[in-house]
Enzyme design. Sequence first.
Site, PDB file in Angstrom:
ATOM      1  N   HIS A 268     -34.551  21.885  89.903  1.00  0.00           N
ATOM      2  CA  HIS A 268     -33.191  21.968  90.468  1.00  0.00           C
ATOM      3  C   HIS A 268     -32.392  23.194  89.997  1.00  0.00           C
ATOM      4  CE1 HIS A 268     -33.880  18.211  92.404  1.00  0.00           C
ATOM      5  NE2 HIS A 268     -33.899  17.516  91.291  1.00  0.00           N
ATOM      6  N   ASP A 319     -39.396  16.419  96.615  1.00  0.00           N
ATOM      7  CA  ASP A 319     -38.602  15.543  95.762  1.00  0.00           C
ATOM      8  C   ASP A 319     -38.545  14.094  96.275  1.00  0.00           C
ATOM      9  OD1 ASP A 319     -36.919  14.616  93.814  1.00  0.00           O
ATOM     10  OD2 ASP A 319     -35.326  16.038  94.140  1.00  0.00           O
TER      11      ASP A 319
END
Length: 432
Positions: A268, A319
């Site tokens: 991230h 993800d």
Amino acid sequence: MPQRLLVEADLTWTDSAFERGLQVLIEPDGRVGSVGAGLGRPDVALAGRALLPGMVNAHSHAFQRGLRGLGERYSRGPGSFWTWREGMYGLACSMDEQTMYDLSRQAYREMLEAGITAVGEFHYLHHGATGRGFALDEPVLRAAAEAGIRIVLLECLYRGGGVGGPLQEAQRRFSCTPGELWAQLDRLAAMLDWHTQALGVAAHSIRAVAPDEIADLHAEAARRGMVFHMHVEEQRREIEDCVAALGEPPMAVLNRGLRVDGRFTAVHCTHTAPADADAFGAAGGNACICPLTEAALGDGIPDLRRLRSAGASICLGTDSNGRIDLVEEMRWLEYAQRLKLEQRGVLTDEDGRSAAALLRAATLGGARSLGLCSGRIAPGHDADFLTLDLSAPCLGGWTDQTLLESFVFGGGEEAIAGVCVGGSWRERQDRT
Ligand SMILES: [Zn+2]
């Protein structure tokens, strides 16, 4: 794969361009032996196809495929990452060995259909209802083998609920001690198919593991030559809590306390401060961006330009698997930057090409993050490929020079004709 196989597609991607007349020799061990023109009469002529490296999905939670279609109604006002997480915990608490296997196999099959040949499975949902025993680990490996995808199972340590806080009830299914994790890694190592399966290590986040335990875990992973992944700075609240408890943001804690290198992947980096991005990039770390999930969860947009200019290697992940299409992830990696900066061509290669830089993130970047020798059609690399259907409507109007841009900016998983993983070919279901 029993024998050598010589394949020739109409076009083959060579890191910088599509070329005609190239042949690829696949050795019986599932790796590329040689690439060149005039190697012989091809065993397989891939007519009407272009051959590219298979895409590498560096960050997946396969079981979250079970959330698709859920969590998009906001009757009590705007939601957040934290309200989404409550829904995810509800799913996690309902899982058993069969549902873990079923959802993982479903996700991995979709990945293969979408041209993804390798996945980094960031696996923290270890236990069933008893909260111990790692019953939900082995089904993931079994699902990957059944689907036929290459997997690096990133066994994840999860210790606490919030920086320095106790575990919540749902998090009991994630929790173990470092000693239990290493013992489990040894058990898993004995059941791997080493041709297509490998192990790595993860610390869930600064919310879930204390800095000294992260440092110990990382040092042991490095000693064993394993890649190491961690969620880092996805949410502002994580940074605020970390600063309150430890005096500095998570990335600063890591840069100071760990020997970051090319085997470390921070997932991230959405709110990473410029100075911390500089130190992380200078150390050669990987930054895994998951644009569709970060958009779905309202996380924010990372400072990609800063991370790249500092030297960080960029890779991509699906993800939460709300949508499995790494081409769409590529596109949104660039588009989010364009929207934020009001510029075009933010992520480009040395020749100013956006699509080539994005493909590199989705192939070589992911391979680097997972410690794989793939992401490139070259001798010694895994024979992991995807093929494009050159007659796909979304690619219409392509030329040899524009095909990659047509694919990356105008196409998607619907242009994928099939994949090859370690020399094993698989046609897309709706094209056979
Ligand atoms: Zn994640």
